[in-house]
Design a protein around this motif. Structure first.
Motif, PDB file in Angstrom:
ATOM      1  N   LEU A 297      39.104  42.577  32.871  1.00 23.29           N
ATOM      2  CA  LEU A 297      38.814  43.662  33.806  1.00 23.29           C
ATOM      3  C   LEU A 297      40.058  44.458  34.157  1.00 23.29           C
ATOM      4  CD1 LEU A 297      36.367  41.827  36.255  1.00 23.29           C
ATOM      5  CD2 LEU A 297      35.792  43.540  34.540  1.00 23.29           C
ATOM      6  N   VAL A 298      41.225  43.828  34.047  1.00 26.05           N
ATOM      7  CA  VAL A 298      42.488  44.520  34.293  1.00 26.05           C
ATOM      8  C   VAL A 298      43.421  44.297  33.111  1.00 26.05           C
ATOM      9  CG1 VAL A 298      42.372  44.432  36.819  1.00 26.05           C
ATOM     10  CG2 VAL A 298      43.427  42.549  35.579  1.00 26.05           C
TER      11      VAL A 298
ATOM     12  N   SER B 209      49.274  35.909  33.342  1.00 28.57           N
ATOM     13  CA  SER B 209      49.354  36.035  34.798  1.00 28.57           C
ATOM     14  C   SER B 209      48.362  37.044  35.360  1.00 28.57           C
ATOM     15  CB  SER B 209      50.763  36.446  35.216  1.00 28.57           C
ATOM     16  OG  SER B 209      51.660  35.425  34.896  1.00 28.57           O
ATOM     17  N   LEU B 210      47.684  37.800  34.500  1.00 30.14           N
ATOM     18  CA  LEU B 210      46.696  38.760  34.982  1.00 30.14           C
ATOM     19  C   LEU B 210      45.528  38.010  35.610  1.00 30.14           C
ATOM     20  CD1 LEU B 210      46.583  41.291  32.007  1.00 30.14           C
ATOM     21  CD2 LEU B 210      47.623  41.649  34.250  1.00 30.14           C
ATOM     22  N   PRO B 211      45.010  38.487  36.743  1.00 29.70           N
ATOM     23  CA  PRO B 211      43.888  37.792  37.375  1.00 29.70           C
ATOM     24  C   PRO B 211      42.624  37.885  36.523  1.00 29.70           C
ATOM     25  CG  PRO B 211      44.359  39.828  38.539  1.00 29.70           C
ATOM     26  CD  PRO B 211      45.440  39.656  37.509  1.00 29.70           C
ATOM     27  N   PHE B 212      41.893  36.773  36.429  1.00 28.20           N
ATOM     28  CA  PHE B 212      40.667  36.736  35.640  1.00 28.20           C
ATOM     29  C   PHE B 212      39.540  37.466  36.365  1.00 28.20           C
ATOM     30  CE2 PHE B 212      36.777  34.532  34.162  1.00 28.20           C
ATOM     31  CZ  PHE B 212      36.845  34.898  32.837  1.00 28.20           C
ATOM     32  N   GLN B 213      39.455  37.307  37.681  1.00 30.21           N
ATOM     33  CA  GLN B 213      38.468  37.987  38.516  1.00 30.21           C
ATOM     34  C   GLN B 213      39.213  38.780  39.593  1.00 30.21           C
ATOM     35  OE1 GLN B 213      35.140  38.287  38.327  1.00 30.21           O
ATOM     36  NE2 GLN B 213      35.149  37.123  36.425  1.00 30.21           N
ATOM     37  N   PRO B 214      39.753  39.957  39.239  1.00 25.50           N
ATOM     38  CA  PRO B 214      40.518  40.730  40.220  1.00 25.50           C
ATOM     39  C   PRO B 214      39.614  41.320  41.298  1.00 25.50           C
ATOM     40  CG  PRO B 214      40.180  42.007  38.228  1.00 25.50           C
ATOM     41  CD  PRO B 214      39.634  40.643  37.958  1.00 25.50           C
ATOM     42  N   VAL B 215      40.154  41.445  42.505  1.00 18.39           N
ATOM     43  CA  VAL B 215      39.418  42.054  43.611  1.00 18.39           C
ATOM     44  C   VAL B 215      40.285  43.121  44.274  1.00 18.39           C
ATOM     45  CG1 VAL B 215      37.872  40.126  44.085  1.00 18.39           C
ATOM     46  CG2 VAL B 215      40.103  40.159  45.135  1.00 18.39           C
ATOM     47  N   CYS B 216      39.622  44.141  44.823  1.00 21.41           N
ATOM     48  CA  CYS B 216      40.349  45.234  45.480  1.00 21.41           C
ATOM     49  C   CYS B 216      40.941  44.778  46.809  1.00 21.41           C
ATOM     50  CB  CYS B 216      39.438  46.438  45.663  1.00 21.41           C
ATOM     51  SG  CYS B 216      37.939  46.105  46.614  1.00 21.41           S
ATOM     52  N   GLN B 217      40.270  43.829  47.462  1.00 21.61           N
ATOM     53  CA  GLN B 217      40.763  43.212  48.686  1.00 21.61           C
ATOM     54  C   GLN B 217      40.202  41.803  48.736  1.00 21.61           C
ATOM     55  OE1 GLN B 217      39.264  46.069  51.462  1.00 21.61           O
ATOM     56  NE2 GLN B 217      37.255  45.134  51.591  1.00 21.61           N
TER      57      GLN B 217
ATOM     58  N   ARG C 260      34.150  42.627  41.856  1.00 19.61           N
ATOM     59  CA  ARG C 260      32.991  42.544  42.754  1.00 19.61           C
ATOM     60  C   ARG C 260      32.328  43.890  42.985  1.00 19.61           C
ATOM     61  NH1 ARG C 260      35.713  38.724  47.350  1.00 19.61           N
ATOM     62  NH2 ARG C 260      36.022  36.900  46.045  1.00 19.61           N
ATOM     63  N   CYS C 261      33.133  44.937  43.238  1.00 18.56           N
ATOM     64  CA  CYS C 261      32.530  46.234  43.589  1.00 18.56           C
ATOM     65  C   CYS C 261      32.818  47.330  42.561  1.00 18.56           C
ATOM     66  CB  CYS C 261      32.991  46.672  44.968  1.00 18.56           C
ATOM     67  SG  CYS C 261      34.731  47.138  45.072  1.00 18.56           S
ATOM     68  N   LEU C 262      33.563  47.022  41.523  1.00 19.67           N
ATOM     69  CA  LEU C 262      33.872  47.954  40.431  1.00 19.67           C
ATOM     70  C   LEU C 262      34.699  49.166  40.860  1.00 19.67           C
ATOM     71  CD1 LEU C 262      30.453  47.810  38.569  1.00 19.67           C
ATOM     72  CD2 LEU C 262      32.489  46.423  38.194  1.00 19.67           C
ATOM     73  N   THR C 263      35.443  49.038  41.960  1.00 20.84           N
ATOM     74  CA  THR C 263      36.371  50.074  42.394  1.00 20.84           C
ATOM     75  C   THR C 263      37.626  49.998  41.530  1.00 20.84           C
ATOM     76  OG1 THR C 263      35.611  49.847  44.674  1.00 20.84           O
ATOM     77  CG2 THR C 263      37.743  50.908  44.354  1.00 20.84           C
TER      78      THR C 263
END
Length: 181
Positions: free
Chosen positions: A36-37, A121-129, A74-77
């Motif tokens: 995702l990132v 080191s990239l997050p597997f499930q990144p979140v905006c907050q 989670r929110c695709l932002t």
């Protein structure tokens, strides 16, 4: 061997105890990461590295600073955040034991090492907050945008009877047995 991540080590080879530090900044040659990132091609990567000569080869320790971008899981932002990574690896002298990394032509090429450290080191499930509520399953809208709106009916009609047990839910007249008529 030449490249933006290649560092000459001729003065360190077979001189245990010698040490040198380098700092450089280079653009990422191609996109790093597939989730995702990712780190976009052309994004700057700042590398601070210490090269230490040891009996087996050149010990490389360092820090990487860059920025990744993509979407919230989670929110695709759209999100973009900084990333700092530490790494350490031994570049063995050629001809000795089989090693993942070797000193080649009196150079160490850090590109593979830096790329692997960053991608892992990239997050597997990144979140905006950290407390991102995600998307509304019924409407598909972002829950952060309509946080003030309350649902007029329960999400599942099978749970409607439980509203009678919630003290802050307004009841219609005649529902409360303690009320006088």
């Amino acid at each position: 061997m030449t490249g933006p991540f290649a560092i000459p080590v001729r003065d360190l080879v077979h001189r245990p105890g010698e040490m040198r530090e380098h700092s450089f900044e280079v653009p990422v040659p191609e996109k790093w990461g597939e989730g995702l990132v990712s780190v976009a091609a052309g994004e700057q990567v700042a590398v601070e590295v210490r090269l230490e000569s040891v009996h087996e080869g050149i010990l490389v320790s360092g820090d990487v600073d860059t920025e990744y971008s993509g979407v919230c899981g989670r929110c695709l932002t759209d999100i973009a955040q900084g990333l700092q990574v530490e790494f350490q690896e031994l570049f063995a002298y050629p001809g000795e034991d089989e090693a993942d990394f070797e000193v080649q032509d009196d150079h160490v090429d850090l590109e593979t090492l830096v790329r692997e450290a960053v991608v892992l080191s990239l997050p597997f499930q990144p979140v905006c907050q950290p407390d991102c509520p995600g998307l509304d399953p019924a409407t598909g809208e972002r829950l952060t945008e309509n946080a003030g709106a309350e649902l007029s009916q329960p999400a599942d009609p099978r749970w409607a009877a439980l509203q009678d047990f919630t003290p802050d839910v307004p009841r219609s007249r005649g529902d409360d047995p303690t009320e006088e008529s």
